[in-house]
Motif scaffolding. Structure first.
Motif, mmCIF file in Angstrom:
data_model
loop_
_atom_site.group_PDB
_atom_site.id
_atom_site.type_symbol
_atom_site.label_atom_id
_atom_site.label_comp_id
_atom_site.label_asym_id
_atom_site.label_seq_id
_atom_site.Cartn_x
_atom_site.Cartn_y
_atom_site.Cartn_z
ATOM 1 N N LEU A 329 0.832 -1.211 0.000
ATOM 2 C CA LEU A 329 0.000 0.000 0.000
ATOM 3 C C LEU A 329 0.864 1.259 0.000
ATOM 4 O O LEU A 329 0.504 2.272 -0.608
ATOM 5 N N ALA A 330 2.034 1.181 0.662
ATOM 6 C CA ALA A 330 2.924 2.357 0.730
ATOM 7 C C ALA A 330 3.397 2.767 -0.669
ATOM 8 O O ALA A 330 3.551 3.954 -0.958
ATOM 9 N N VAL A 331 3.609 1.790 -1.556
ATOM 10 C CA VAL A 331 4.077 2.091 -2.920
ATOM 11 C C VAL A 331 3.024 2.900 -3.692
ATOM 12 O O VAL A 331 3.355 3.749 -4.515
ATOM 13 N N PHE A 332 1.739 2.644 -3.404
ATOM 14 C CA PHE A 332 0.669 3.282 -4.185
ATOM 15 C C PHE A 332 -0.101 4.349 -3.393
ATOM 16 O O PHE A 332 -1.258 4.643 -3.693
ATOM 17 N N SER A 333 0.529 4.869 -2.352
ATOM 18 C CA SER A 333 -0.126 5.982 -1.628
ATOM 19 C C SER A 333 0.894 7.106 -1.436
ATOM 20 O O SER A 333 1.111 7.574 -0.341
ATOM 21 N N THR A 334 1.504 7.503 -2.548
ATOM 22 C CA THR A 334 2.549 8.535 -2.466
ATOM 23 C C THR A 334 1.949 9.939 -2.581
ATOM 24 O O THR A 334 2.628 10.926 -2.375
ATOM 25 N N GLN A 335 0.657 10.024 -2.976
ATOM 26 C CA GLN A 335 0.018 11.343 -3.133
ATOM 27 C C GLN A 335 -1.056 11.528 -2.066
ATOM 28 O O GLN A 335 -1.728 10.562 -1.680
ATOM 29 N N GLY A 336 -1.209 12.778 -1.630
ATOM 30 C CA GLY A 336 -2.205 13.097 -0.598
ATOM 31 C C GLY A 336 -3.591 12.564 -0.928
ATOM 32 O O GLY A 336 -4.286 11.993 -0.072
ATOM 33 N N GLN A 337 -3.968 12.715 -2.218
ATOM 34 C CA GLN A 337 -5.311 12.290 -2.639
ATOM 35 C C GLN A 337 -5.482 10.778 -2.457
ATOM 36 O O GLN A 337 -6.535 10.310 -2.010
ATOM 37 N N SER A 338 -4.445 10.021 -2.787
ATOM 38 C CA SER A 338 -4.515 8.546 -2.646
ATOM 39 C C SER A 338 -4.647 8.163 -1.175
ATOM 40 O O SER A 338 -5.394 7.245 -0.824
ATOM 41 N N GLU A 339 -3.909 8.873 -0.307
ATOM 42 C CA GLU A 339 -3.977 8.575 1.128
ATOM 43 C C GLU A 339 -5.387 8.819 1.661
ATOM 44 O O GLU A 339 -5.919 8.038 2.455
#
Length: 417
Positions: A329-339
């Motif tokens: 999940l850390a690889v694909f939550s690098t942007q505020g919007q994704s988080e």
């Protein structure tokens, strides 16, 4: 020699039943009546509507529906393929029809009213009208560009007011029309007229209802049936909303496929590293943003486990499972919007699955420690970006942690100054 009448039972009159007298099929006689009436009414569409209303009780509209609509739209009877049957006689044609009208939405809207009134008065004409328009769309090649435009505007208006179903547009998938580029240019004019009456949303939801949203690319020849060509063509025609809609539809289809594949990989316990590579490839291939993927990953991770039915055991089970997949999940939550999307997904999941109600805060803290969620995202979620589901419970759960984050942040600021 006259036939001898057979004896009949006494007291019974010998009578031919009405329907036994076969009436001759005479569309040309019918045509002459209608054309004369239209020519007398001229441009006065009120008079046209009245004439059609009154004539229906004397003429057999049911039998001659095809001829009636040919005349009202094209001004004369049409042969198969759409050529006019007027025998070179100007009295067999009328200019007081849709094709003879001015090429603007307002004028054509008045004509649409004539059809609406006629079909309301003679209910049985509704289906015949639908068939007539479907047929005329197949004949587009026989009409001039201006006539095609008027028919497109009329079709768009009638689709907007619900007089025609969107299924009539299937005529445009006819090979010969597609090859010559008529289908796409006609569809664009229809959609523009439709959107001028309603909005893009009304158009897309009507298309979706009859599954035509999935077939829009078929308006183009096989070598141009790709999203890029569609997007350019429709955007240049001033229909960007429809190309955006198709992009979203395509993404949804892609996401469904991706979710299926991912679920398979999770159930077979593929290593995190392999799943990361696979997702990155798919994102590149389908031009998917991170925000489109993070929610799918969460869903697949949570679907990959048989959860314990006991609340006190499920939290422990969840934390162990999620710790294993936090690096993914850390690889694909690098942007505020994704988080934020991930936080909302966790919130919805814990609310929808009652055993997880008390696990929310622990999951968030785990993801914070594992660098999946940043403090900015958590604070933003807390202040404004949470969803409605169970918000009071989850905000209460997060209160202490959020206070700790804020204090830590203030402490850091003080140290920096």
């Amino acid at each position: 020699m006259s036939k001898q009448q057979k004896p009949v039972l006494t007291g019974q009159r010998f009578k031919t039943r009405k329907r036994d007298e076969k009436e001759k099929f005479e569309p040309t006689v019918f045509r002459d009546t209608i054309i004369q009436g239209l020519n007398e009414a001229g441009n006065d569409l009120e008079a046209v509507a009245k004439f059609l209303d009154a004539t229906g009780s004397r003429q057999d509209y049911r039998r001659y529906a095809d001829t009636l609509f040919d005349i009202l739209i094209a001004g004369s009877m049409l042969a198969p393929g759409g050529t006019r049957i007027d025998d070179g006689d100007k009295t067999k044609v009328t200019e007081y029809c849709v094709f003879g009208a001015t090429e603007d939405q307002e004028t054509i809207r008045d004509y649409a009213q004539v059809f609406n009134k006629l079909n309301r008065r003679y209910k049985y004409l509704e289906k015949a009208f639908e068939d007539a328009v479907k047929k005329l769309l197949l004949f587009l090649k026989a009409f001039s560009t201006s006539e095609q435009t008027k028919l497109a505007i009329l079709t768009g208006i009638l689709l907007a007011n619900g007089s025609l179903p969107a299924t009539i547009l299937t005529s445009l998938f006819s090979d010969s029309l597609v090859k010559e580029g008529i289908s796409a240019s006609f569809a664009v004019k229809v959609f523009k007229a439709w959107m001028a009456e309603k909005d893009a949303n009304a158009v897309t939801s009507s298309l979706r209802k009859v599954n035509l949203d999935k077939r829009l690319l078929e308006l183009f020849p096989a070598n141009k049936q790709n999203f890029e060509h569609f997007a350019t063509y429709f955007t240049n025609a001033g229909l960007k909303e429809l190309s955006d809609f198709l992009r979203i539809q395509q993404n949804l289809g892609t996401r469904k496929e991706l979710q299926k594949e991912l679920q398979e990989k999770f159930s077979q316990e593929y290593p995190v590293r392999e799943i990361v590579l696979y997702v990155k490839e798919e994102m590149k291939r389908n031009d998917l943003p991170e925000q489109a993927v993070i929610g799918l990953l969460w869903t697949c991770i949570m679907n990959a486990v048989e959860w314990n039915k006991k609340e006190e055991l499920v939290t422990e089970q969840a934390l162990k499972h999620l710790k294993q997949y936090a690096p993914l999940l850390a690889v694909f939550s690098t942007q505020g919007q994704s988080e934020l999307i991930l936080l909302q997904k966790i919130q919805e999941y814990c609310y929808d699955n009652i055993h997880f109600m008390k696990a929310f805060q622990k999951i968030v803290v785990l993801f914070y420690k594992a660098d999946v969620l940043s403090e900015e995202a958590i604070l933003k979620w807390y202040k404004e970006a949470h969803v409605a589901k169970g918000k009071s419970i989850f905000l209460e759960q997060m209160k202490k942690f959020v206070e700790w984050l804020q204090n830590a942040e203030e402490g850091n600021l003080n140290e920096r100054h």
